[in-house]
Write a protein that holds these residues in place. Structure first.
Motif, PDB file in Angstrom:
ATOM      1  N   CYS A  72       0.853  -1.184   0.000  1.00  0.00           N
ATOM      2  CA  CYS A  72       0.000   0.000   0.000  1.00  0.00           C
ATOM      3  C   CYS A  72       0.890   1.236   0.000  1.00  0.00           C
ATOM      4  O   CYS A  72       2.000   1.206   0.513  1.00  0.00           O
ATOM      5  CB  CYS A  72      -0.906   0.014   1.211  1.00  0.00           C
ATOM      6  N   CYS A  79      -0.411   4.325   1.099  1.00  0.00           N
ATOM      7  CA  CYS A  79      -1.150   5.390   1.787  1.00  0.00           C
ATOM      8  C   CYS A  79      -0.202   6.159   2.710  1.00  0.00           C
ATOM      9  O   CYS A  79       0.849   5.666   3.090  1.00  0.00           O
ATOM     10  CB  CYS A  79      -2.344   4.831   2.546  1.00  0.00           C
ATOM     11  N   CYS A 109      -7.511   3.243   5.874  1.00  0.00           N
ATOM     12  CA  CYS A 109      -7.205   2.922   4.481  1.00  0.00           C
ATOM     13  C   CYS A 109      -7.884   1.592   4.112  1.00  0.00           C
ATOM     14  O   CYS A 109      -7.750   0.607   4.832  1.00  0.00           O
ATOM     15  CB  CYS A 109      -5.691   2.809   4.305  1.00  0.00           C
ATOM     16  N   CYS A 150      -5.013  -1.335   3.308  1.00  0.00           N
ATOM     17  CA  CYS A 150      -4.102  -1.951   4.286  1.00  0.00           C
ATOM     18  C   CYS A 150      -4.616  -1.821   5.712  1.00  0.00           C
ATOM     19  O   CYS A 150      -3.951  -2.272   6.647  1.00  0.00           O
ATOM     20  CB  CYS A 150      -2.703  -1.346   4.166  1.00  0.00           C
TER      21      CYS A 150
HETATM   22 ZN   LIG Z   1      -2.983   1.815   3.049  1.00  0.00          ZN
END
Ligand SMILES: [Zn+2]
Length: 297
Positions: A238, A240, A271, A274
């Motif tokens: 991920c 993020c 998120c 994740c």
């Molecule tokens: Zn994430």
């Protein structure tokens, strides 16, 4: 063996092929989302397809998104990949349990549903992203992705994807291959390929037999002048960040952000990909609201 993708050609360039081992990637998705066996299979097949398809894009900053929305209990799948097969994704309902098919496989078609659509969105850095849309064929993902290539990109394509999970729901193996006919390829090769794929074991059986992506392509295309071009990494990752989450908040507009500050005295965003949590204090929200209103002027 580490997850990886093999990129190859055959038939003097008339065929391009990708094969992937994605066991660790799908296990990461399973651990992140607590997916049931059939949910791991549906998400894992889509992650595997996206990992290979991302390697068809030309530029470093290109992004690929696959959205699948059927009328089954899974409720939808979203998978995103960057151009170097850092893949992430989720299913709307990760805890779906269904009986196995008569051949002992996860019933992905039933979980996804046969009525619905598959979207492929490619952000190639142009003004508008490329969006390809097809109706679902079977909800089994492999067939649906193959149909997307045929209908939306006019490329005859064979797609096989597979995920094998144990009784404890951990992933035993996962992978797949995509074989495409390039313009000018000999039509006879389609029949050859169809027969070859029909007669070969499923992808999870080949992986269980210890065949890696190179060996799988050799089995399928070895008689057709297979040339291995590259071995490429792929993984579940991920991207993020607090920055990204702030941008999401700002996109809601200052009124909505101030409302959160007034009523909840802060915000917690999670998120989807994740499950990381991002907390914002009331003061931070007010600062973001200011930022948002100054941007909208
Ligand atoms: Zn994430």
């Amino acid at each position: 063996m580490e997850d990886h993708i093999i990129r190859a050609t055959a038939a003097g360039g008339g065929i391009r092929a990708f094969a992937a081992l994605t066991t660790q990637m799908v296990q990461s998705a399973h651990v992140t989302h607590g997916t049931s066996g059939v949910a791991s299979a549906a998400l894992g097949r889509t992650l595997t397809a996206a990992a290979m398809m991302s390697r068809m894009m030309k530029n470093e900053r290109d992004m690929l998104t696959i959205q699948i929305k059927g009328d089954g209990p899974l409720g939808g799948i979203v998978v995103v990949s960057d151009s170097i097969s850092n893949v992430r994704g989720y299913v709307h309902n990760p805890q779906v349990y269904l009986p196995l098919t008569p051949t002992g496989k996860f019933d992905v078609g039933q979980a996804v549903g046969k009525n619905g659509y598959l979207n492929v969105i490619k952000d190639l850095g142009l003004k508008e992203p490329y969006v390809g849309y097809v109706d679902l064929v079977s909800g089994e993902i492999g067939e649906d992705v193959a149909y997307y290539f045929a209908a939306s990109e006019q490329i005859p394509t064979v797609v096989c994807l597979g995920v094998l999970a144990g009784p404890d729901e951990n992933i035993i193996n996962a992978g797949g291959y995509i074989i495409q006919l390039m313009p000018g390829a000999d039509e006879e090769i389609i029949e050859y390929l169809e027969d070859k794929v029909f007669l070969s074991d499923s992808i999870t059986v080949m992986l269980s037999d210890g065949k890696d992506p190179t060996a799988i392509l050799e089995e399928l295309l070895g008689e057709k002048g297979l040339e291995i071009n590259e071995r490429l990494p792929c993984k579940y990752q991920c991207n993020c960040s607090t920055d990204r989450m702030e941008r999401n908040l700002i996109s809601l507009g200052s009124k909505e952000i101030l409302n959160m500050a007034d009523t909840q005295h802060g915000a917690e965003l999670q998120c989807h990909f994740c499950n990381s949590k991002y907390r914002f204090t009331e003061e931070e929200l007010r600062a973001l609201a200011n930022n948002s209103s100054s941007k909208s002027i």
